[in-house]
Every structure is written in structure tokens, then in C-alpha cells.
Design a protein around this motif. Sequence first.
Motif, PDB file in Angstrom:
ATOM      1  N   PHE A   9     -64.013 -25.411   5.793  1.00  0.00           N
ATOM      2  CA  PHE A   9     -64.612 -24.925   7.025  1.00  0.00           C
ATOM      3  C   PHE A   9     -66.050 -25.386   7.181  1.00  0.00           C
ATOM      4  N   GLU A  10     -66.431 -25.615   8.434  1.00  0.00           N
ATOM      5  CA  GLU A  10     -67.843 -25.779   8.747  1.00  0.00           C
ATOM      6  C   GLU A  10     -68.432 -24.373   8.765  1.00  0.00           C
TER       7      GLU A  10
ATOM      8  N   TYR B  67     -70.670 -13.631  10.713  1.00  0.00           N
ATOM      9  CA  TYR B  67     -69.402 -14.261  10.325  1.00  0.00           C
ATOM     10  C   TYR B  67     -68.923 -15.281  11.358  1.00  0.00           C
ATOM     11  N   ASP B  68     -69.401 -15.161  12.579  1.00  0.00           N
ATOM     12  CA  ASP B  68     -69.011 -16.122  13.607  1.00  0.00           C
ATOM     13  C   ASP B  68     -69.658 -17.491  13.407  1.00  0.00           C
ATOM     14  N   GLU B  69     -70.573 -17.629  12.442  1.00  0.00           N
ATOM     15  CA  GLU B  69     -71.131 -18.941  12.121  1.00  0.00           C
ATOM     16  C   GLU B  69     -70.096 -19.847  11.451  1.00  0.00           C
ATOM     17  N   TRP B  70     -69.022 -19.272  10.966  1.00  0.00           N
ATOM     18  CA  TRP B  70     -67.960 -20.056  10.335  1.00  0.00           C
ATOM     19  C   TRP B  70     -67.024 -20.576  11.424  1.00  0.00           C
ATOM     20  N   ASN B  71     -66.762 -21.866  11.411  1.00  0.00           N
ATOM     21  CA  ASN B  71     -65.812 -22.460  12.353  1.00  0.00           C
ATOM     22  C   ASN B  71     -64.416 -22.378  11.724  1.00  0.00           C
ATOM     23  N   LEU B  72     -63.655 -21.390  12.142  1.00  0.00           N
ATOM     24  CA  LEU B  72     -62.333 -21.153  11.574  1.00  0.00           C
ATOM     25  C   LEU B  72     -61.214 -21.770  12.400  1.00  0.00           C
ATOM     26  N   THR B  73     -61.552 -22.721  13.260  1.00  0.00           N
ATOM     27  CA  THR B  73     -60.559 -23.341  14.153  1.00  0.00           C
ATOM     28  C   THR B  73     -59.324 -23.861  13.417  1.00  0.00           C
TER      29      THR B  73
END
Length: 183
Positions: free
Chosen positions: A44-45, A60-66
Motif C-alpha cells: 500500500f501507498e 488512517y485515510d492516509e493509506w491508499n487501500l484501493t
Amino acid sequence: MKREKCTHVIAIASVSGGGKTTISTQLTESLQSSKILYFDNYDFEGPVDIIDWVDRGANYDEWNLTPLIKDLEGLLNESLDYIVLDYPFAYKHTKMSKYIDSAFFIDTPLDVAMARRVTRDFKHSTGEDIILEMKNYISYGRRGYLEMLKTIKANSDFIVDGALPILDIVNVISKKLGELNSK
């Protein structure tokens, strides 16, 4: 806001070394018509310096969980009863939270979690490497563990004693899922 669907998405959260992967795997094997997604299978980015991220408020939204979300959406199109997520954030990531029906936090004592992590991650390391890691944990890393206890544990639907044997933990979760499905 919950989705209208038949598949029950379960998040299994804990600190590093808390048993997420082992418990998620055992749980998936015990549930009929289920599949699992492992957080650690993705690159993850996200924040480069976890302690800096914690010190800045642990958004936690700083993690790109796409990539995880895309795979989860794909599994939701299958005819499954359960999807188990070996996933440390419970409901704290805005984009993931809408998919999760139940979040279980495995409350493993920090000394046990650290011992598991060292035996898992440092089995081929020198004693000096292990001592350096312990110094890092004491100086900085423990703050990451405490962040999880403060926010993820408090943000989970169910807390399970992580000192229990693995099969007992799986049975506790399975029993709770049975209760939820009978409502």
C-alpha cells in the motif's frame, strides 16, 4: 450505513504479532463458503514513518487501500457467506468501513505480540539486530502499538482475549457470528 447483501464481511484486527493472520486463516477454514484477504499481501501507498504518522494523529485515510478494496468488491460479487479480512484498521479507514459488517479486535498482551513478532521476523537475524529492534520498540515503536489499543480496539465491535489458544479464539468469533446470523 450498511450494504444490503448476504455476504458477511469480518475484519480481524490486532497489533503486529497479535495473531491476525493465524486467526483469520483458521476462521476462514472453519466457516463454510468463505474467502480471506490478507492485508500484508498488498504493497500500500501510505505513511513512510509510522511513528511520525502516529504523532501526527494517525489518520488512517492516509493509506491508499484501493487494491484491497478492489479485491474485496470482486469477492462481494461471488456467492459467499463470509469474507474474512486480516486487516488491522477495523472501521478507521473511511473507504473500507462501509464494507465491514463486524470488526473483531484480538486483544493480545503486548509482550506476547512482541515475542511472536521477533520470532517471526527475526528468526535469521543476529542478536545485535534483535537488541536494536528492542531498543527501537522501547524508544519509538511501542507508540504504534498503543495507538492501536487506543483507537482500533475502541473502534471494534467485539474484543477477544488474545491470550486464549488460537482455536478458542476462533470458536469465540464463530459463536458470535452464529449469534449475529440468528438475529
